[in-house]
Design a protein around this motif. Sequence first.
Motif, mmCIF file in Angstrom:
data_model
loop_
_atom_site.group_PDB
_atom_site.id
_atom_site.type_symbol
_atom_site.label_atom_id
_atom_site.label_comp_id
_atom_site.label_asym_id
_atom_site.label_seq_id
_atom_site.Cartn_x
_atom_site.Cartn_y
_atom_site.Cartn_z
ATOM 1 N N GLY A 154 0.798 -1.226 0.000
ATOM 2 C CA GLY A 154 0.000 0.000 0.000
ATOM 3 C C GLY A 154 0.823 1.266 0.000
ATOM 4 N N GLN A 155 2.160 1.137 0.031
ATOM 5 C CA GLN A 155 3.025 2.317 0.088
ATOM 6 C C GLN A 155 3.522 2.610 -1.322
ATOM 7 N N ARG A 156 2.984 3.677 -1.919
ATOM 8 C CA ARG A 156 3.225 3.942 -3.341
ATOM 9 C C ARG A 156 3.283 5.440 -3.616
ATOM 10 N N VAL A 157 4.031 5.807 -4.653
ATOM 11 C CA VAL A 157 4.062 7.189 -5.135
ATOM 12 C C VAL A 157 3.814 7.168 -6.642
ATOM 13 N N TYR A 158 2.903 8.021 -7.109
ATOM 14 C CA TYR A 158 2.525 8.073 -8.511
ATOM 15 C C TYR A 158 2.702 9.479 -9.082
ATOM 16 N N LYS A 159 3.108 9.549 -10.341
ATOM 17 C CA LYS A 159 2.953 10.785 -11.093
ATOM 18 C C LYS A 159 1.480 10.934 -11.466
ATOM 19 N N LYS A 160 1.036 12.172 -11.589
ATOM 20 C CA LYS A 160 -0.377 12.415 -11.871
ATOM 21 C C LYS A 160 -0.821 11.779 -13.189
ATOM 22 N N GLU A 161 0.056 11.799 -14.194
ATOM 23 C CA GLU A 161 -0.340 11.261 -15.490
ATOM 24 C C GLU A 161 -0.638 9.764 -15.424
ATOM 25 N N VAL A 162 -0.035 9.071 -14.470
ATOM 26 C CA VAL A 162 -0.343 7.648 -14.290
ATOM 27 C C VAL A 162 -1.756 7.487 -13.740
ATOM 28 N N ILE A 163 -2.067 8.258 -12.716
ATOM 29 C CA ILE A 163 -3.404 8.204 -12.113
ATOM 30 C C ILE A 163 -4.474 8.570 -13.134
ATOM 31 N N ASP A 164 -4.194 9.555 -13.957
ATOM 32 C CA ASP A 164 -5.180 10.020 -14.940
ATOM 33 C C ASP A 164 -5.574 8.938 -15.942
ATOM 34 N N LYS A 165 -4.707 7.948 -16.136
ATOM 35 C CA LYS A 165 -4.983 6.882 -17.102
ATOM 36 C C LYS A 165 -5.643 5.661 -16.450
ATOM 37 N N ILE A 166 -5.774 5.682 -15.137
ATOM 38 C CA ILE A 166 -6.400 4.560 -14.432
ATOM 39 C C ILE A 166 -7.903 4.775 -14.391
ATOM 40 N N ASP A 167 -8.650 3.860 -14.996
ATOM 41 C CA ASP A 167 -10.101 4.067 -15.086
ATOM 42 C C ASP A 167 -10.911 3.053 -14.289
ATOM 43 N N TYR A 168 -10.222 2.174 -13.560
ATOM 44 C CA TYR A 168 -10.948 1.222 -12.718
ATOM 45 C C TYR A 168 -10.289 1.173 -11.346
ATOM 46 N N ILE A 169 -11.012 1.636 -10.337
ATOM 47 C CA ILE A 169 -10.537 1.603 -8.959
ATOM 48 C C ILE A 169 -11.580 0.884 -8.117
ATOM 49 N N PRO A 170 -11.336 -0.387 -7.777
ATOM 50 C CA PRO A 170 -12.303 -1.118 -6.940
ATOM 51 C C PRO A 170 -12.371 -0.522 -5.542
ATOM 52 N N ASP A 171 -13.470 -0.742 -4.872
ATOM 53 C CA ASP A 171 -13.706 -0.098 -3.580
ATOM 54 C C ASP A 171 -12.860 -0.660 -2.452
ATOM 55 N N ARG A 172 -12.463 -1.921 -2.543
ATOM 56 C CA ARG A 172 -11.878 -2.529 -1.352
ATOM 57 C C ARG A 172 -10.464 -3.055 -1.607
ATOM 58 N N TYR A 173 -10.163 -4.273 -1.172
ATOM 59 C CA TYR A 173 -8.776 -4.733 -1.115
ATOM 60 C C TYR A 173 -8.144 -4.983 -2.480
#
Length: 230
Positions: A154-173
Amino acid sequence: MEKKGRLVCVVPVYNEADLIVNTVEGLKKIELIDEIVVVNDGSKDNTLDVVKTLNISIIDLDKNYGKGHAMKKAIDTLEYDYIAFIDGDLGETSIQVESLILPVINGEADVSIAKFPKRSDMTHTKGGFGGVRALAKKGVYFFTKKEIDTSLSGQRVYKKEVIDKIDYIPDRYGIEVAMTIQTINNGFSIIEIPVTMNHRYSQRNLKGFIHRGKQFRDILKTFITMYLRR
């Protein structure tokens, strides 16, 4: 190290009143972090009251939606150029997050993930038998054909452009494996950084087995959903 852009550190928490103070105090020592944001995911203990004393930003959810939902709330709410996600139970070892920040802001990788020591190298009480970890690693390989040891970290660092391309974020684990797969398949680079952080492990008791069962279920559900989305 001169940093171009704003770095926000997000700490999703659920019932972490005993460790959140030390975790935040460790993060406050990292000058590269511009803002610390705790997302209280409907804690039933006094986590919220404790966090309110720490002079940091708070996103308070009205009930426990799940870690992925809490992270998505932060993503949708905050402004940043870099975003770090940190578990609330690291205690003072949270200061090691700096070693994750540096390779991302200096361009070595688009994402960094903490790589914890092997369980056999640590002195704490044994946790599970590795089923959840094995499922996560095999699932990530199935979707990406890459071996990633830190797909559950769970310990992570992202550039914003990476997050912007992620289109599926499940609610839990399933959140970490989903983000790992999408990061790789979108062509971004990941670097795994060895750390000696401490955090809470679920034990080999009924409570621990129930927790790991929920993890296994959520991760498997995430893989099924991602397969159907292809």
